[in-house]
Design an enzyme around this catalytic site. Structure first.
Site, PDB file in Angstrom:
ATOM      1  CG  HIS A   4      59.444   8.810 -21.082  1.00  0.00           C
ATOM      2  ND1 HIS A   4      60.497   9.065 -21.928  1.00  0.00           N
ATOM      3  CD2 HIS A   4      59.180   7.488 -21.229  1.00  0.00           C
ATOM      4  CE1 HIS A   4      60.857   7.951 -22.557  1.00  0.00           C
ATOM      5  NE2 HIS A   4      60.059   6.976 -22.137  1.00  0.00           N
ATOM      6  CG  ASP A  45      61.374   9.667 -26.007  1.00  0.00           C
ATOM      7  OD1 ASP A  45      60.760  10.544 -25.374  1.00  0.00           O
ATOM      8  OD2 ASP A  45      62.196   8.906 -25.458  1.00  0.00           O
ATOM      9  CD  GLU A  46      61.539   4.719 -25.060  1.00  0.00           C
ATOM     10  OE1 GLU A  46      62.103   3.649 -25.315  1.00  0.00           O
ATOM     11  OE2 GLU A  46      61.630   5.273 -23.937  1.00  0.00           O
ATOM     12  CB  ILE A  47      53.903   7.564 -27.906  1.00  0.00           C
ATOM     13  CG1 ILE A  47      54.333   9.018 -27.653  1.00  0.00           C
ATOM     14  CG2 ILE A  47      52.406   7.403 -27.701  1.00  0.00           C
ATOM     15  CD1 ILE A  47      53.813   9.992 -28.672  1.00  0.00           C
TER      16      ILE A  47
END
Length: 364
Positions: free
Chosen positions: A48, A119-121
Site C-alpha cells: 500500500h 497487510d496485503e503483501i
C-alpha cells in the site's frame, strides 16, 4: 507533511488542499486528548505504498502498473485493488526513507504504539521487480524478503519506546509471512480482520495481544457495491438473481445489530481473553469521504462502543440487543441535535409508539 520527508506528501498527495501539516496533527491530537480520544495513525508498509513512488521511484516495486492484468489469474495480480506499489526490501534507501518517516510520526503522535501495517503483501508485485527476481532465482523466498524488511524496521521502532502494531497478515498470511521469532509478543500487537473468532484465537493462543477488527462484523464500508469499472459480475442473465454480496467483497452491509451481537472474546479461555485489548470498527475510504462520513459511522459505531464497554449481555446472561434499540434511538437524536448526521434506525412512527415495532417471535 513530514518534516524529514516533505516530498512524500508534496508529490504523492491528491492535491495541496489534502495535506496535514505538523500543526494540523498537533491540533487533532490535542483535540482528541481533550475529548478522551487517542489518535494513532497507521503508516502501512511494505504494501500500500504506491504513492511513495512519486517521490522515490527507486524504492517502490510495481508502482503505477495495472493492478490485475487481462487474462491473468487472481493469484497473479499485482494488487488486491488499484493502485499498485510495495516497498522494495532489498534497496537500502528504502530503510533510510522509512526510518525518517517513523521518527517523525513517533514525534508527532505521543502514543506508546506505532502501527506499522504489514497487510496485503501481494506476491506478484514483488515478483515484477528485477532485483527481487534475481533474489528469488537464487533460492530466496518472498517470506525471507518480508523477514528482512521486518528485521530492518521492527528493532528501530522498539528502540523508540514503541510497541509495534501489525495487521495479522504478517504472521497468518498463506503466502508471505515472517517466523514468530522476529516478533516477540512483549513488543507486538496484532490486529485481526479475517476469519472472525478463529483468527483471534490463533493470535492470542500464540501469546500475542490482539485488536479485533473483523471484516465480517466491524467493517462499516461494506455493502455499498464494488468500485471497479467494467465488472462482468454485473452482466448476468436477468434470471440469475443478484450477487449475494451486492458486489462488495465483504458485503452485506454490517447492521448495528450485527455489530452489537459480536463477541470479540468468543471461544477464548479467561487467560486468552486478557490478551484481547479491544476492537476497532473500520471505515475504509474507497467509497467514503467527508460527504458520507457521519452517516456511515453513526450510530453503528455507538453500538460497537456499548457492547465493548458494557458487554452485550445483562447480568443474567441475556442478550441486550432488544433494549439497545431505544438507547440508540435516543443517542442518535442527541447526535443529530449536535449537527452530526447519524442515520436513522427506525421510522419516526416507531419512536413515537414505543414497543409497537418490536417483534416477539424469537428464532429457534
Amino acid at each position: 507533511m513530514l518534516p524529514s520527508e516533505p516530498d512524500l506528501a508534496a508529490k504523492g498527495s491528491y492535491g495541496s488542499e489534502m495535506l496535514y501539516s505538523p500543526a494540523d496533527v498537533a491540533t487533532i491530537v490535542r483535540f482528541g486528548l481533550e475529548h478522551g480520544v487517542r489518535v494513532l495513525p497507521e503508516i502501512d508498509s511494505p504494501a500500500h505504498t504506491g504513492s511513495w513512488a512519486e517521490a522515490y521511484p527507486d524504492i517502490v516495486s510495481c508502482a503505477n502498473m495495472f493492478w490485475w492484468p487481462a487474462e491473468s489469474e487472481w493469484a497473479d495480480r499485482l494488487a488486491s485493488e488499484p493502485g499498485t506499489g510495495q516497498l522494495n526490501p532489498l534497496n537500502p534507501n528504502t530503510y533510510h526513507v522509512l526510518k525518517n518517516v517513523i521518527g517523525d510520526v513517533v514525534a508527532l503522535f505521543p502514543e506508546p504504539f506505532y502501527h506499522a501495517g504489514g497487510d496485503e503483501i501481494i506476491p506478484g508485485c514483488w515478483k515484477a521487480d528485477p532485483a527481487i527476481q534475481s533474489f528469488l532465482s537464487e533460492n530466496g523466498t518472498l517470506s525471507q524478503l518480508l523477514e528482512k524488511f521486518v528485521n530492518s524496521t521492527f528493532p528501530y521502532i522498539v528502540s523508540l519506546n514503541r510497541t509495534v502494531v501489525y495487521w495479522e497478515d504478517i504472521l497468518l498470511d498463506a503466502d508471505v509471512k515472517v517466523d514468530p521469532s522476529f516478533l516477540p509478543p512483549e513488543h507486538t500487537i496484532l490486529q485481526t480482520w479475517n476469519n472472525g473468532p478463529n483468527n483471534t484465537k490463533l493470535i492470542v493462543s500464540s501469546g500475542y495481544r490482539a485488536i479485533v477488527s473483523s471484516s465480517e462484523f466491524y467493517y462499516l464500508d461494506c455493502g455499498h457495491g464494488g468500485f471497479v469499472g467494467n465488472d462482468s459480475q454485473y452482466d448476468p442473465p436477468p434470471t440469475s438473481g443478484g450477487s449475494g454480496n451486492g458486489g462488495s467483497w465483504c458485503g452485506p452491509f454490517k447492521t448495528w445489530q450485527t455489530i452489537y451481537n459480536y463477541d470479540i472474546a468468543y471461544g477464548l479461555t479467561p487467560e486468552e481473553t486478557k490478551l484481547v485489548l479491544g476492537g476497532e470498527v473500520a471505515l475504509w475510504s474507497e467509497q467514503a469521504d467527508q460527504a458520507v462520513l457521519d452517516v456511515r459511522i453513526w450510530p453503528r459505531a455507538s453500538a460497537m462502543a456499548e457492547t465493548l464497554w458494557s458487554g452485550n449481555r445483562d447480568e443474567s446472561g441475556k442478550k441486550r440487543y432488544a433494549e439497545a434499540m431505544d438507547r440508540l434511538n435516543e443517542w442518535r437524536h442527541r447526535m443529530v441535535n449536535k449537527g452530526i448526521r447519524a442515520e436513522p434506525l427506525q421510522p419516526l412512527w416507531c419512536i413515537k409508539n414505543p414497543g409497537m415495532c418490536n417483534t416477539v417471535h424469537p428464532f429457534d
